[in-house]
Scaffold this motif. Structure first.
Motif, PDB file in Angstrom:
ATOM      1  N   TYR A 162       5.931  -0.131  12.448  1.00 42.42           N
ATOM      2  CA  TYR A 162       5.317   0.220  11.172  1.00 42.42           C
ATOM      3  C   TYR A 162       5.799  -0.639  10.007  1.00 42.42           C
ATOM      4  CZ  TYR A 162       3.945   4.363  13.765  1.00 42.42           C
ATOM      5  OH  TYR A 162       3.421   5.206  14.706  1.00 42.42           O
ATOM      6  N   ARG A 185       6.109  -3.577   7.435  1.00 37.64           N
ATOM      7  CA  ARG A 185       4.910  -4.249   6.932  1.00 37.64           C
ATOM      8  C   ARG A 185       4.812  -5.726   7.273  1.00 37.64           C
ATOM      9  NH1 ARG A 185       4.685  -0.845   1.278  1.00 37.64           N
ATOM     10  NH2 ARG A 185       4.079   1.126   2.271  1.00 37.64           N
ATOM     11  N   ARG A 197       1.673  -6.433   9.344  1.00 44.72           N
ATOM     12  CA  ARG A 197       0.404  -6.824   8.725  1.00 44.72           C
ATOM     13  C   ARG A 197       0.306  -8.334   8.590  1.00 44.72           C
ATOM     14  NH1 ARG A 197       0.676  -2.803   3.456  1.00 44.72           N
ATOM     15  NH2 ARG A 197       0.337  -0.839   4.576  1.00 44.72           N
ATOM     16  N   ALA A 238      -7.119   0.623   0.199  1.00 44.81           N
ATOM     17  CA  ALA A 238      -6.088   0.868   1.207  1.00 44.81           C
ATOM     18  C   ALA A 238      -4.707   0.941   0.583  1.00 44.81           C
ATOM     19  CB  ALA A 238      -6.122  -0.231   2.275  1.00 44.81           C
ATOM     20  N   LEU A 239      -4.422   0.007  -0.331  1.00 40.97           N
ATOM     21  CA  LEU A 239      -3.085  -0.086  -0.906  1.00 40.97           C
ATOM     22  C   LEU A 239      -2.834   0.917  -2.024  1.00 40.97           C
ATOM     23  CD1 LEU A 239      -2.860  -3.981  -1.125  1.00 40.97           C
ATOM     24  CD2 LEU A 239      -1.657  -2.515   0.506  1.00 40.97           C
ATOM     25  N   GLU A 290      -2.699   4.573   0.766  1.00 37.27           N
ATOM     26  CA  GLU A 290      -1.303   4.417   1.195  1.00 37.27           C
ATOM     27  C   GLU A 290      -0.302   5.286   0.420  1.00 37.27           C
ATOM     28  OE1 GLU A 290       1.012   0.877   3.215  1.00 37.27           O
ATOM     29  OE2 GLU A 290       0.506   0.389   1.141  1.00 37.27           O
ATOM     30  N   VAL A 306      -0.222   8.915   1.794  1.00 40.99           N
ATOM     31  CA  VAL A 306       0.249   8.844   3.181  1.00 40.99           C
ATOM     32  C   VAL A 306       1.759   8.608   3.201  1.00 40.99           C
ATOM     33  CG1 VAL A 306       0.142   7.519   5.326  1.00 40.99           C
ATOM     34  CG2 VAL A 306      -1.965   8.109   4.130  1.00 40.99           C
ATOM     35  N   GLY A 307       2.218   7.740   2.320  1.00 36.55           N
ATOM     36  CA  GLY A 307       3.662   7.499   2.221  1.00 36.55           C
ATOM     37  C   GLY A 307       4.423   8.730   1.767  1.00 36.55           C
ATOM     38  N   LEU A 326      -5.599  -4.010   6.636  1.00 38.47           N
ATOM     39  CA  LEU A 326      -4.841  -3.124   5.764  1.00 38.47           C
ATOM     40  C   LEU A 326      -5.179  -1.661   5.995  1.00 38.47           C
ATOM     41  CD1 LEU A 326      -4.851  -5.342   2.604  1.00 38.47           C
ATOM     42  CD2 LEU A 326      -2.820  -4.451   3.736  1.00 38.47           C
ATOM     43  N   THR A 354      -3.508  -0.520   9.333  1.00 31.78           N
ATOM     44  CA  THR A 354      -2.063  -0.330   9.292  1.00 31.78           C
ATOM     45  C   THR A 354      -1.673   0.879   8.445  1.00 31.78           C
ATOM     46  OG1 THR A 354      -1.903  -2.016   7.535  1.00 31.78           O
ATOM     47  CG2 THR A 354      -1.472  -2.729   9.795  1.00 31.78           C
ATOM     48  N   VAL A 355      -2.460   1.207   7.428  1.00 35.17           N
ATOM     49  CA  VAL A 355      -2.199   2.439   6.681  1.00 35.17           C
ATOM     50  C   VAL A 355      -2.553   3.658   7.529  1.00 35.17           C
ATOM     51  CG1 VAL A 355      -2.796   3.799   4.648  1.00 35.17           C
ATOM     52  CG2 VAL A 355      -2.490   1.336   4.438  1.00 35.17           C
ATOM     53  N   ASP A 394      -0.112   5.271   9.890  1.00 32.97           N
ATOM     54  CA  ASP A 394       0.919   6.151   9.333  1.00 32.97           C
ATOM     55  C   ASP A 394       0.427   7.576   9.090  1.00 32.97           C
ATOM     56  OD1 ASP A 394       2.789   4.108   9.283  1.00 32.97           O
ATOM     57  OD2 ASP A 394       2.349   3.530   7.220  1.00 32.97           O
TER      58      ASP A 394
END
Length: 223
Positions: free
Chosen positions: A21, A23, A26, A107-108, A112, A115-116, A169, A172-173, A176
């Motif tokens: 996971y 980064r 990516r 996404a960012l 994210e 989710v974080g 992106l 990868t998000v 998580d």
């Protein structure tokens, strides 16, 4: 960038919950899709705040990308630069490219962060009662975004047209996102599986995991 000397920084080891996971995954994936060769400089866990690394990454984070001695930081910025210099990760027409850029930021900036927050509650908040009280509200934020993502994706294989940097992106998000929030969203599960099945992703993942396995014993002895 194709003919540049590229060096990605990555950790030599992370705890099990973070493996697969970090980064730099990516960046490795995007470089693989673009067909750009690169080297990897592994940094010992806990040494990311040393003066040498802080000189190239003022926040002491991983990854960085060295492009012929020029340093880039922040995975989103790095991926966009890779995409701009590649023929594999961005569409040719301006309108579709703008949509891809919009989903990069979605996404960012939209998906994210909540989710974080869920990951932080699960892994780093010691007061489990407080975490349990907070989780439903944050999970609702995530599921709201996931619902809109499902509606946008529809039956399409990618978020905008052909495979692009936005798919890297978003995937990868989504990796998580806790399983319980994806259970009733089979199209998103299929979206993640479709993209993580790509050869460039599999190679990137294997590359990230290799030093973790090689250095695990060292960190186990130190614990």
């Amino acid at each position: 960038m194709k003919d540049s000397k590229l060096i990605v920084t990555a950790f030599d080891w992370v705890p099990g919950f973070a493996q697969g996971y970090v980064r730099d995954l990516r960046v490795r994936w995007a470089l693989g899709e673009a067909g750009f060769s690169y080297d990897v400089e592994v940094i010992p866990q806990g040494k990311q705040k040393t003066p040498a690394h802080l000189k190239r990454q003022p926040l002491g984070q991983i990854p960085t990308l060295d492009i012929d001695g020029r340093i880039m930081v922040e995975s989103g910025a790095i991926l966009w630069r890779i995409a701009e210099t590649s023929t594999a990760l961005l569409p040719d027409d301006a309108a579709t490219r703008d949509r891809v850029l919009s989903w990069v930021f979605a996404a960012l900036n939209t998906l994210e962060p909540p989710v974080g927050m869920l990951a932080t509650l699960e892994l780093f908040v010691n007061d489990k009662d407080a975490a349990a009280r907070l989780r439903p509200k944050i999970a609702a934020m995530v599921t709201g975004v996931l619902g809109r993502l499902v509606a946008t994706l529809g039956e399409g294989p990618h978020i905008v047209g052909n495979f692009s940097v936005a798919d890297i992106l978003l995937t990868t998000v989504l990796l998580d996102v806790p399983d319980d929030l994806l259970t009733d969203r089979p199209s998103l599960r299929a979206y993640v599986d479709r993209h993580t099945g790509r050869p460039a992703f599999q190679k990137a993942l294997a590359g990230q995991m290799k030093p973790f396995a090689e250095n695990a014993a060292k960190y186990e002895r130190a614990s």
